[in-house]
Write a protein that holds these residues in place. Sequence first.
Motif, PDB file in Angstrom:
ATOM      1  N   SER A   1       1.179  -1.355  -0.182  1.00  0.00           N
ATOM      2  CA  SER A   1      -0.037  -0.054  -0.066  1.00  0.00           C
ATOM      3  C   SER A   1       0.986   1.277   0.198  1.00  0.00           C
ATOM      4  O   SER A   1       0.580   1.983  -0.706  1.00  0.00           O
ATOM      5  CB  SER A   1      -1.143   0.013   1.025  1.00  0.00           C
ATOM      6  OG  SER A   1      -0.187   0.234   2.597  1.00  0.00           O
TER       7      SER A   1
ATOM      8  N   TYR B   1      -6.869   7.852  -4.983  1.00  0.00           N
ATOM      9  CA  TYR B   1      -8.239   5.944  -4.299  1.00  0.00           C
ATOM     10  C   TYR B   1      -8.118   5.449  -4.607  1.00  0.00           C
ATOM     11  O   TYR B   1      -7.709   4.071  -5.175  1.00  0.00           O
ATOM     12  CB  TYR B   1      -9.626   7.436  -3.362  1.00  0.00           C
ATOM     13  CG  TYR B   1      -7.948   8.147  -2.694  1.00  0.00           C
ATOM     14  CD1 TYR B   1      -7.286   8.335  -2.051  1.00  0.00           C
ATOM     15  CD2 TYR B   1      -8.281   9.531  -2.126  1.00  0.00           C
ATOM     16  CE1 TYR B   1      -6.659   9.251  -1.026  1.00  0.00           C
ATOM     17  CE2 TYR B   1      -8.030  10.523  -1.524  1.00  0.00           C
ATOM     18  CZ  TYR B   1      -7.368  10.437  -0.721  1.00  0.00           C
ATOM     19  OH  TYR B   1      -6.245  11.439   0.071  1.00  0.00           O
TER      20      TYR B   1
ATOM     21  N   SER C   1      -6.951   1.720  -5.054  1.00  0.00           N
ATOM     22  CA  SER C   1      -8.132   0.718  -3.903  1.00  0.00           C
ATOM     23  C   SER C   1      -7.546  -0.702  -5.201  1.00  0.00           C
ATOM     24  O   SER C   1      -7.891  -1.529  -4.618  1.00  0.00           O
ATOM     25  CB  SER C   1      -8.705   1.245  -4.058  1.00  0.00           C
ATOM     26  OG  SER C   1      -9.136   2.629  -3.268  1.00  0.00           O
TER      27      SER C   1
ATOM     28  N   GLN D   1      -8.599   4.603   6.535  1.00  0.00           N
ATOM     29  CA  GLN D   1      -9.647   5.104   6.825  1.00  0.00           C
ATOM     30  C   GLN D   1     -10.251   2.742   6.039  1.00  0.00           C
ATOM     31  O   GLN D   1     -10.618   2.652   6.670  1.00  0.00           O
ATOM     32  CB  GLN D   1     -10.153   6.097   5.382  1.00  0.00           C
ATOM     33  CG  GLN D   1     -10.086   7.247   6.071  1.00  0.00           C
ATOM     34  CD  GLN D   1     -10.840   7.414   7.289  1.00  0.00           C
ATOM     35  OE1 GLN D   1     -10.943   7.606   8.044  1.00  0.00           O
ATOM     36  NE2 GLN D   1     -12.711   7.515   6.871  1.00  0.00           N
ATOM     37  N   ILE D   2      -9.026   2.646   5.933  1.00  0.00           N
ATOM     38  CA  ILE D   2      -9.033   1.571   4.955  1.00  0.00           C
ATOM     39  C   ILE D   2      -9.111   0.526   6.036  1.00  0.00           C
ATOM     40  O   ILE D   2     -10.052  -0.845   6.306  1.00  0.00           O
ATOM     41  CB  ILE D   2      -8.179   1.213   4.027  1.00  0.00           C
ATOM     42  CG1 ILE D   2      -8.051   1.730   2.734  1.00  0.00           C
ATOM     43  CG2 ILE D   2      -8.357  -0.618   3.589  1.00  0.00           C
ATOM     44  CD1 ILE D   2      -7.405   1.427   1.362  1.00  0.00           C
TER      45      ILE D   2
ATOM     46  N   PHE E   1       1.315   3.888  -3.148  1.00  0.00           N
ATOM     47  CA  PHE E   1       0.548   5.218  -3.034  1.00  0.00           C
ATOM     48  C   PHE E   1       1.041   5.947  -3.323  1.00  0.00           C
ATOM     49  O   PHE E   1       1.094   6.896  -3.663  1.00  0.00           O
ATOM     50  CB  PHE E   1      -0.032   5.289  -1.620  1.00  0.00           C
ATOM     51  CG  PHE E   1      -1.134   6.812  -1.216  1.00  0.00           C
ATOM     52  CD1 PHE E   1      -1.821   6.479  -1.448  1.00  0.00           C
ATOM     53  CD2 PHE E   1      -0.126   7.863  -1.119  1.00  0.00           C
ATOM     54  CE1 PHE E   1      -2.628   7.734  -1.259  1.00  0.00           C
ATOM     55  CE2 PHE E   1      -0.495   8.777  -0.756  1.00  0.00           C
ATOM     56  CZ  PHE E   1      -2.332   9.024  -1.234  1.00  0.00           C
TER      57      PHE E   1
ATOM     58  N   GLN F   1      -1.317  12.499   3.014  1.00  0.00           N
ATOM     59  CA  GLN F   1      -2.795  11.859   2.274  1.00  0.00           C
ATOM     60  C   GLN F   1      -2.801  10.099   2.979  1.00  0.00           C
ATOM     61  O   GLN F   1      -3.671   9.633   2.699  1.00  0.00           O
ATOM     62  CB  GLN F   1      -2.473  12.354   1.235  1.00  0.00           C
ATOM     63  CG  GLN F   1      -2.607  13.825   1.105  1.00  0.00           C
ATOM     64  CD  GLN F   1      -2.223  14.073  -0.750  1.00  0.00           C
ATOM     65  OE1 GLN F   1      -2.520  13.518  -1.516  1.00  0.00           O
ATOM     66  NE2 GLN F   1      -2.095  14.684  -0.741  1.00  0.00           N
ATOM     67  N   TYR F   2      -1.674   9.260   2.726  1.00  0.00           N
ATOM     68  CA  TYR F   2      -1.392   8.175   2.645  1.00  0.00           C
ATOM     69  C   TYR F   2      -2.107   7.750   4.041  1.00  0.00           C
ATOM     70  O   TYR F   2      -2.246   6.849   3.931  1.00  0.00           O
ATOM     71  CB  TYR F   2       0.065   7.963   2.499  1.00  0.00           C
ATOM     72  CG  TYR F   2       0.513   6.111   3.026  1.00  0.00           C
ATOM     73  CD1 TYR F   2      -0.399   5.376   2.262  1.00  0.00           C
ATOM     74  CD2 TYR F   2       0.634   5.709   4.006  1.00  0.00           C
ATOM     75  CE1 TYR F   2      -0.455   3.982   2.566  1.00  0.00           C
ATOM     76  CE2 TYR F   2       1.142   4.698   4.861  1.00  0.00           C
ATOM     77  CZ  TYR F   2       1.208   3.446   4.102  1.00  0.00           C
ATOM     78  OH  TYR F   2       0.612   2.113   3.931  1.00  0.00           O
TER      79      TYR F   2
ATOM     80  N   HIS G   1      -4.137   9.161   6.154  1.00  0.00           N
ATOM     81  CA  HIS G   1      -5.337   9.187   6.045  1.00  0.00           C
ATOM     82  C   HIS G   1      -5.924   7.780   5.089  1.00  0.00           C
ATOM     83  O   HIS G   1      -7.127   7.344   5.973  1.00  0.00           O
ATOM     84  CB  HIS G   1      -6.072  10.562   5.652  1.00  0.00           C
ATOM     85  CG  HIS G   1      -7.174  10.819   5.234  1.00  0.00           C
ATOM     86  ND1 HIS G   1      -8.497  10.980   6.410  1.00  0.00           N
ATOM     87  CD2 HIS G   1      -8.561  10.571   4.256  1.00  0.00           C
ATOM     88  CE1 HIS G   1      -9.224  10.627   5.871  1.00  0.00           C
ATOM     89  NE2 HIS G   1     -10.142  10.968   4.913  1.00  0.00           N
ATOM     90  N   TRP G   2      -6.006   7.884   3.878  1.00  0.00           N
ATOM     91  CA  TRP G   2      -6.267   6.407   3.107  1.00  0.00           C
ATOM     92  C   TRP G   2      -6.277   5.039   3.870  1.00  0.00           C
ATOM     93  O   TRP G   2      -7.063   4.427   3.483  1.00  0.00           O
ATOM     94  CB  TRP G   2      -5.085   6.805   1.633  1.00  0.00           C
ATOM     95  CG  TRP G   2      -6.088   5.419   0.953  1.00  0.00           C
ATOM     96  CD1 TRP G   2      -7.398   5.621   0.794  1.00  0.00           C
ATOM     97  CD2 TRP G   2      -5.249   4.732   0.996  1.00  0.00           C
ATOM     98  NE1 TRP G   2      -7.701   4.241  -0.161  1.00  0.00           N
ATOM     99  CE2 TRP G   2      -6.025   3.942  -0.668  1.00  0.00           C
ATOM    100  CE3 TRP G   2      -3.829   4.306   0.366  1.00  0.00           C
ATOM    101  CZ2 TRP G   2      -5.284   3.160  -0.873  1.00  0.00           C
ATOM    102  CZ3 TRP G   2      -3.064   3.417  -0.273  1.00  0.00           C
ATOM    103  CH2 TRP G   2      -4.316   2.352  -1.374  1.00  0.00           C
TER     104      TRP G   2
ATOM    105  N   LEU H   1     -12.771   2.661   1.377  1.00  0.00           N
ATOM    106  CA  LEU H   1     -12.000   3.147   0.490  1.00  0.00           C
ATOM    107  C   LEU H   1     -11.645   4.538  -0.176  1.00  0.00           C
ATOM    108  O   LEU H   1     -10.484   4.543  -0.993  1.00  0.00           O
ATOM    109  CB  LEU H   1     -12.171   2.292  -0.628  1.00  0.00           C
ATOM    110  CG  LEU H   1     -11.637  -0.071  -1.107  1.00  0.00           C
ATOM    111  CD1 LEU H   1     -12.420  -0.468  -1.783  1.00  0.00           C
ATOM    112  CD2 LEU H   1     -10.803  -0.410  -0.078  1.00  0.00           C
ATOM    113  N   GLY H   2     -11.907   5.363   0.449  1.00  0.00           N
ATOM    114  CA  GLY H   2     -12.407   6.816  -0.560  1.00  0.00           C
ATOM    115  C   GLY H   2     -12.829   7.227  -0.902  1.00  0.00           C
ATOM    116  O   GLY H   2     -13.687   6.518  -1.888  1.00  0.00           O
TER     117      GLY H   2
END
Length: 331
Positions: A20, A294, A298, A77-78, A24, A70-71, A73-74, A84-85
Motif C-alpha cells: 500500500s 484513491y 484501491s 480509513q481502510i 501510493f 494523505q497516505y 488518512h487513506w 476505500l475513499g
Amino acid sequence: MFQYLGRRAIYMAATLLAISLVVFVIISLPPGDFVTALEARYAVQGQRLTPEDVAELRSRYGLDGNLLQQYLHWITQIVLHGDLGMSFEHQKPVSEVISSRLGATLGVSIATLLVTWAIAFPIGAYSAVKQHSIGDYAATTIGFLGLATPNFLIALIFIYFSVNWFGSVPSGLCSPEWCDASWNLGKVLDLLGHLWIPMIVIGTAGVAGLVRIIRNNLLDELRRPYVTAARARGVPEGRLLRRYPLRVALNPFVSTIGWVLPILLVGDIVVGQILGLPTLGPILLGALKGQDMYLAGSIIMVLSLVTVIGTLISDLLLGWLDPRIRLGYLR
C-alpha cells in the motif's frame, strides 16, 4: 497447520501494508494531482479556476496535506472502517465503482482461467508423451506464436475480421438490447456469444505458457527412475501416466493461481480498452490517467489482496497434492 496459517496471515498483512505504501507513493510521483488535471481540463474548455476554487477543491478531496498525511488518512480509513475513499473522477465511493465492475471482471476471469486450463493440460500432456511427433512440433510452434503475439494485437485482428465478415465491431459483454434486461436464457446466450472473444484474447498467452510448462515438467517426470521401474514391472502406460507423472504435472496449474488470478481480474488493460469490456482494467487505466489516486490505489490493493490469498491457496493445494511439499510447510 494452525501455526502455519497464523504465520502466513501475519506475513500477508505486513506484505499488504508495504504494498500500500509503495503503490501510493508511485501513483503520487507524477507532477500535480487530480486538481491540477482538472485545471488543465477546464483550460482546454476555455474556462479557468480561481485560486479560491483550487484551494476549496484540494480541501474537499483531502489533497491539501503532504504525501504522508494523505497516505495515513487513506490507509487508516481502510484498516479501521473499510472505507476505500472517494473517487474524484466518478464522484462516488471507490467501493461502489469497484463493485459495479467486479461481477463482469470475475465472470471473464473465471471463464478464461477454466478454458485456459482445459486447453493447456491435454495439449501439454500430449506434447510430452508424443515428443518429436508432428503434434508436438505443431503445439510447440503455436505456443511460441502465442507467447510472442501481444494480446492487444490479437484483439485488433478479431475486430478487423469481425468488421469485414459481419459488419460489426465486437464490444462489451452484451448486445445493446440485452444490457438492461433481466437475466433469462436469452441474455445468458447473448453473454456467451460475446464472452468467447475476450476469453481467447486474454487467455492466449496463458495457454501457450502453461503448455510449455506442463510439457517440460512431464518430460522430466517421464525420465525419472520410478517411471522406468514401473514400466519394468509391467504397469500399463495409461495407468502409469495417470497415477504418477500427470499428478506431478498438475503442480504448475496449482502454483500459478497466485499470479494468474490478479492478471485475469484486471484482464489486459489495453485489451479491455480495445474491446470495451466493463471490467476493472479500463477503470484502472482511466484512474491512472486522471490521477484518481484513491481509486487507482484501491484497485491495485484489491489485486494485491487477491495475489497473496491466491499464493496461500496455491501453497495449501500444493501441499495437499504433493507430499514432498506438505512435509515442508507443516514444519
